[in-house]
Write a protein that holds these residues in place. Structure first.
Motif, PDB file in Angstrom:
ATOM      1  N   GLY A 232       1.260   8.022 -13.546  1.00 37.57           N
ATOM      2  CA  GLY A 232       0.062   7.608 -12.773  1.00 37.57           C
ATOM      3  C   GLY A 232       0.121   8.528 -11.472  1.00 37.57           C
ATOM      4  N   PHE A 233       0.948   9.103 -10.803  1.00 36.28           N
ATOM      5  CA  PHE A 233       0.000   9.871 -10.058  1.00 36.28           C
ATOM      6  C   PHE A 233      -1.287  10.968  -9.545  1.00 36.28           C
ATOM      7  CE2 PHE A 233       4.670   8.170  -8.790  1.00 36.28           C
ATOM      8  CZ  PHE A 233       4.275   7.497  -8.164  1.00 36.28           C
ATOM      9  N   GLN A 234      -1.958  10.941  -8.916  1.00 37.85           N
ATOM     10  CA  GLN A 234      -2.444  12.135  -8.541  1.00 37.85           C
ATOM     11  C   GLN A 234      -2.067  13.260  -8.326  1.00 37.85           C
ATOM     12  OE1 GLN A 234      -6.440  11.373  -9.871  1.00 37.85           O
ATOM     13  NE2 GLN A 234      -5.036   9.571 -10.219  1.00 37.85           N
ATOM     14  N   LYS A 235      -2.928  14.026  -8.639  1.00 38.46           N
ATOM     15  CA  LYS A 235      -2.330  15.735  -8.148  1.00 38.46           C
ATOM     16  C   LYS A 235      -2.520  15.401  -6.644  1.00 38.46           C
ATOM     17  CE  LYS A 235      -3.903  20.157  -8.373  1.00 38.46           C
ATOM     18  NZ  LYS A 235      -5.160  21.570  -9.502  1.00 38.46           N
ATOM     19  N   LEU A 236      -1.446  15.726  -5.984  1.00 36.35           N
ATOM     20  CA  LEU A 236      -1.935  16.368  -3.808  1.00 36.35           C
ATOM     21  C   LEU A 236      -1.938  17.294  -4.073  1.00 36.35           C
ATOM     22  CD1 LEU A 236       1.514  14.887  -3.613  1.00 36.35           C
ATOM     23  CD2 LEU A 236      -0.624  13.614  -3.471  1.00 36.35           C
ATOM     24  N   ASP A 237      -2.603  17.224  -2.552  1.00 39.04           N
ATOM     25  CA  ASP A 237      -2.864  18.771  -2.363  1.00 39.04           C
ATOM     26  C   ASP A 237      -1.412  19.797  -1.790  1.00 39.04           C
ATOM     27  OD1 ASP A 237      -3.468  20.172   0.455  1.00 39.04           O
ATOM     28  OD2 ASP A 237      -5.241  20.861  -0.502  1.00 39.04           O
ATOM     29  N   LEU A 238      -1.150  21.225  -2.253  1.00 42.09           N
ATOM     30  CA  LEU A 238      -0.202  21.859  -2.313  1.00 42.09           C
ATOM     31  C   LEU A 238       0.461  21.868  -0.457  1.00 42.09           C
ATOM     32  CD1 LEU A 238       0.867  23.355  -4.316  1.00 42.09           C
ATOM     33  CD2 LEU A 238       0.096  25.205  -3.790  1.00 42.09           C
ATOM     34  N   LEU A 239      -0.565  21.189   0.120  1.00 43.27           N
ATOM     35  CA  LEU A 239       0.494  21.388   1.629  1.00 43.27           C
ATOM     36  C   LEU A 239       0.157  20.450   1.807  1.00 43.27           C
ATOM     37  CD1 LEU A 239      -2.446  23.980   3.609  1.00 43.27           C
ATOM     38  CD2 LEU A 239      -0.263  24.583   1.594  1.00 43.27           C
ATOM     39  N   SER A 240       0.146  19.043   1.094  1.00 41.98           N
ATOM     40  CA  SER A 240       0.921  18.208   1.739  1.00 41.98           C
ATOM     41  C   SER A 240       2.318  17.262   1.399  1.00 41.98           C
ATOM     42  CB  SER A 240       0.348  16.886  -0.062  1.00 41.98           C
ATOM     43  OG  SER A 240       1.327  15.576   0.023  1.00 41.98           O
ATOM     44  N   SER A 241       2.521  16.559   2.664  1.00 41.05           N
ATOM     45  CA  SER A 241       3.737  16.033   3.102  1.00 41.05           C
ATOM     46  C   SER A 241       4.378  15.128   2.604  1.00 41.05           C
ATOM     47  CB  SER A 241       3.721  16.048   4.880  1.00 41.05           C
ATOM     48  OG  SER A 241       2.516  14.912   5.025  1.00 41.05           O
ATOM     49  N   GLN A 242       3.309  14.242   1.284  1.00 33.98           N
ATOM     50  CA  GLN A 242       3.741  13.116   0.898  1.00 33.98           C
ATOM     51  C   GLN A 242       4.862  13.894  -0.440  1.00 33.98           C
ATOM     52  OE1 GLN A 242       3.023   9.929   1.002  1.00 33.98           O
ATOM     53  NE2 GLN A 242       2.397  10.869   2.406  1.00 33.98           N
ATOM     54  N   ILE A 243       5.983  12.367   0.153  1.00 41.35           N
ATOM     55  CA  ILE A 243       7.174  12.705  -1.546  1.00 41.35           C
ATOM     56  C   ILE A 243       7.005  11.542  -2.017  1.00 41.35           C
ATOM     57  CG2 ILE A 243       9.732  12.224  -1.509  1.00 41.35           C
ATOM     58  CD1 ILE A 243      10.443  13.213   1.068  1.00 41.35           C
ATOM     59  N   LEU A 244       6.510  11.943  -3.752  1.00 40.04           N
ATOM     60  CA  LEU A 244       6.040  11.130  -4.427  1.00 40.04           C
ATOM     61  C   LEU A 244       7.945  10.863  -5.195  1.00 40.04           C
ATOM     62  CD1 LEU A 244       3.230  12.681  -6.488  1.00 40.04           C
ATOM     63  CD2 LEU A 244       3.599  10.988  -4.933  1.00 40.04           C
ATOM     64  N   ALA A 245       8.030   8.934  -5.557  1.00 37.24           N
ATOM     65  CA  ALA A 245       9.210   8.383  -6.303  1.00 37.24           C
ATOM     66  C   ALA A 245       8.948   8.014  -7.547  1.00 37.24           C
ATOM     67  CB  ALA A 245      10.449   7.580  -5.375  1.00 37.24           C
ATOM     68  N   ALA A 246       9.409   7.548  -8.442  1.00 34.37           N
ATOM     69  CA  ALA A 246       9.446   7.386  -9.741  1.00 34.37           C
ATOM     70  C   ALA A 246      10.522   6.420 -10.638  1.00 34.37           C
ATOM     71  CB  ALA A 246       8.672   7.453 -10.674  1.00 34.37           C
ATOM     72  N   VAL A 247      10.713   5.165 -10.414  1.00 33.26           N
ATOM     73  CA  VAL A 247      11.786   5.030 -11.505  1.00 33.26           C
ATOM     74  C   VAL A 247      12.110   4.353 -13.501  1.00 33.26           C
ATOM     75  CG1 VAL A 247      13.334   3.208 -12.202  1.00 33.26           C
ATOM     76  CG2 VAL A 247      12.832   3.017  -9.566  1.00 33.26           C
ATOM     77  N   ARG A 248      12.952   5.693 -13.206  1.00 37.19           N
ATOM     78  CA  ARG A 248      12.409   6.027 -14.840  1.00 37.19           C
ATOM     79  C   ARG A 248      12.690   4.716 -15.626  1.00 37.19           C
ATOM     80  NH1 ARG A 248      14.807  10.896 -17.992  1.00 37.19           N
ATOM     81  NH2 ARG A 248      16.961  10.211 -17.389  1.00 37.19           N
ATOM     82  N   GLU A 249      12.201   4.256 -16.498  1.00 35.04           N
ATOM     83  CA  GLU A 249      12.166   3.105 -17.692  1.00 35.04           C
ATOM     84  C   GLU A 249      13.969   2.431 -16.707  1.00 35.04           C
ATOM     85  OE1 GLU A 249      12.544   4.851 -21.738  1.00 35.04           O
ATOM     86  OE2 GLU A 249      14.560   5.157 -20.384  1.00 35.04           O
ATOM     87  N   PRO A 250      12.973   1.263 -15.885  1.00 38.29           N
ATOM     88  CA  PRO A 250      13.314   0.501 -14.846  1.00 38.29           C
ATOM     89  C   PRO A 250      14.386  -0.722 -15.696  1.00 38.29           C
ATOM     90  CG  PRO A 250      11.355  -0.074 -14.650  1.00 38.29           C
ATOM     91  CD  PRO A 250      11.740   1.423 -15.492  1.00 38.29           C
ATOM     92  N   TYR A 251      15.350  -1.472 -15.677  1.00 30.69           N
ATOM     93  CA  TYR A 251      15.825  -2.610 -16.132  1.00 30.69           C
ATOM     94  C   TYR A 251      15.901  -3.578 -15.261  1.00 30.69           C
ATOM     95  CZ  TYR A 251      19.274  -5.575 -19.032  1.00 30.69           C
ATOM     96  OH  TYR A 251      19.547  -6.429 -19.513  1.00 30.69           O
ATOM     97  N   THR A 252      15.186  -4.220 -15.519  1.00 23.56           N
ATOM     98  CA  THR A 252      16.201  -6.030 -15.169  1.00 23.56           C
ATOM     99  C   THR A 252      16.070  -6.918 -16.020  1.00 23.56           C
ATOM    100  OG1 THR A 252      13.352  -6.171 -15.704  1.00 23.56           O
ATOM    101  CG2 THR A 252      14.007  -5.177 -13.324  1.00 23.56           C
ATOM    102  N   PRO A 253      17.181  -7.329 -15.927  1.00 21.89           N
ATOM    103  CA  PRO A 253      18.137  -8.046 -16.778  1.00 21.89           C
ATOM    104  C   PRO A 253      17.717  -9.800 -16.303  1.00 21.89           C
ATOM    105  CG  PRO A 253      19.816  -7.690 -15.283  1.00 21.89           C
ATOM    106  CD  PRO A 253      18.595  -6.516 -15.434  1.00 21.89           C
ATOM    107  N   ARG A 254      17.086 -10.442 -14.992  1.00 23.79           N
ATOM    108  CA  ARG A 254      16.617 -11.053 -14.690  1.00 23.79           C
ATOM    109  C   ARG A 254      15.284 -11.376 -14.539  1.00 23.79           C
ATOM    110  NH1 ARG A 254      22.325 -11.319 -14.116  1.00 23.79           N
ATOM    111  NH2 ARG A 254      21.311  -9.466 -12.221  1.00 23.79           N
TER     112      ARG A 254
END
Length: 328
Positions: A232-254
């Motif tokens: 769901g992240f939007q396309k960033l400008d190519l010159l952006s200094s942003q770092i994007l992070a996303a967890v794949r299939e998070p598991y939260t047993p509790r």
């Protein structure tokens, strides 16, 4: 790699070359038949690529430019190392300070691993009908015009940020132009790690979290249209200094709520620290070909230093049509 040639060319191997003309333990034509495919599209893509290569080499020769050409396998076999900002003579260093990628985005990503900040990288999409080339603005019909502009210095570059990875085991990884995947070596095993957000120099921690998941994606602005876009992240400008992070299939047993499930940070101010809680972890840079192994307690520092940016050739002052890159 210091050189007395004007230009280095990194070209892809076509599917036809890789799977039908090399010694591999598979009958590729039999596979195509069983998959209800014919070799015709592969032959067409191969022919288009070789035609583009011929156009490029003739254009270089027209302007009396010397060159060396490698495919991706030949980079390894010739011991051509990754660019390292701490090693003065690393990477490709031709006289014209120009490396040309001939293929699609995958080829350009591989080529970028060998290019430093004082060398420009030009992406040519050698077969647009069969290849994705978001960062390859030149198509075959415009190759000669583009080379003419290079010679006349009628072009400009954009400085695109890359992720620097520092692995505690001192394993060598390239700078990531697109993205990084950190996960367990086995796709059916849980990725166990602690993810932390730190200041850019890693002296101050802003928060951390232990996570169980299928892995972690970390992306640059250039990679915002790749795998991480599915979160769901939007396309960033190519010159952006942003770092994007996303967890794949998070598991939260509790049924906990992850605080660092999906987020962005300013790479000028913050960095990420990945602490492996796995016996067999893996970190992959820009796809599956540049990887390092992680064990218990190994760490991966991920930052976005300005000095590790790459200069992509993305404009020819209106003299060459640009496709499909958006320079707005």
């Amino acid at each position: 790699m210091q050189s007395d040639v004007d230009v280095f060319i990194i070209q892809k191997q076509t599917t036809l070359e890789r799977y039908t003309r090399s010694k591999i333990n598979i009958d590729f034509f039999d596979y195509l038949e069983r998959d209800n495919q014919t070799p015709v599209p592969l032959q067409e893509a191969h022919n288009e690529h070789t035609k583009s290569r011929d156009i490029l080499l003739k254009a270089l020769e027209k302007y009396s430019l010397t060159y060396k050409i490698f495919n991706l396998d030949e980079l390894s076999s010739n011991n051509i190392c990754y660019y390292n900002d701490k090693c003065k003579n690393s990477g490709l260093n031709p006289k014209l300070k120009l490396v040309i990628s001939l293929g699609g985005d995958g080829t350009l990503l591989h080529a970028s691993h060998h290019v430093g900040g004082d060398v420009a990288l030009l992406g040519i999409n050698s077969c647009p009908a069969h290849s994705v080339g978001h960062m390859c603005p030149v198509v075959p019909n415009d190759i000669e015009k583009a080379i003419g502009c290079i010679v006349k210095k009628e072009y400009s570059t954009k400085s695109v940020r890359r992720i620097k990875l520092e692995v505690s085991r001192k394993q060598i990884l390239p700078l990531a132009l697109n993205d990084v995947l950190l996960c367990n070596r086995h796709p059916a095993a849980t990725s166990r790690y602690q993810l932390g957000i730190f200041s850019s120099n890693f002296t101050k921690e802003f928060g951390s979290e232990k996570q169980l998941s299928s892995g972690l994606w970390v992306s640059t602005a250039a990679g915002s249209t790749a795998a991480i876009s599915s979160y769901g992240f939007q396309k960033l400008d190519l010159l952006s200094s942003q770092i994007l992070a996303a967890v794949r299939e998070p598991y939260t047993p509790r049924n906990e709520s992850l605080q660092l499930k999906q987020f962005s940070i300013d790479g000028d101010e913050k960095s990420l620290l990945f602490f492996s809680r796995m016996r067999q972890g893996l970190v992959c840079v820009d796809g599956p070909d540049s990887c390092a192994y992680l064990g218990f307690g190994d760490t991966v520092k991920m930052s976005l230093p300005k000095e590790c940016a790459i200069n992509l050739v993305l404009d020819f002052f209106g003299k060459v049509p640009l496709f499909p890159i958006d320079n707005g």
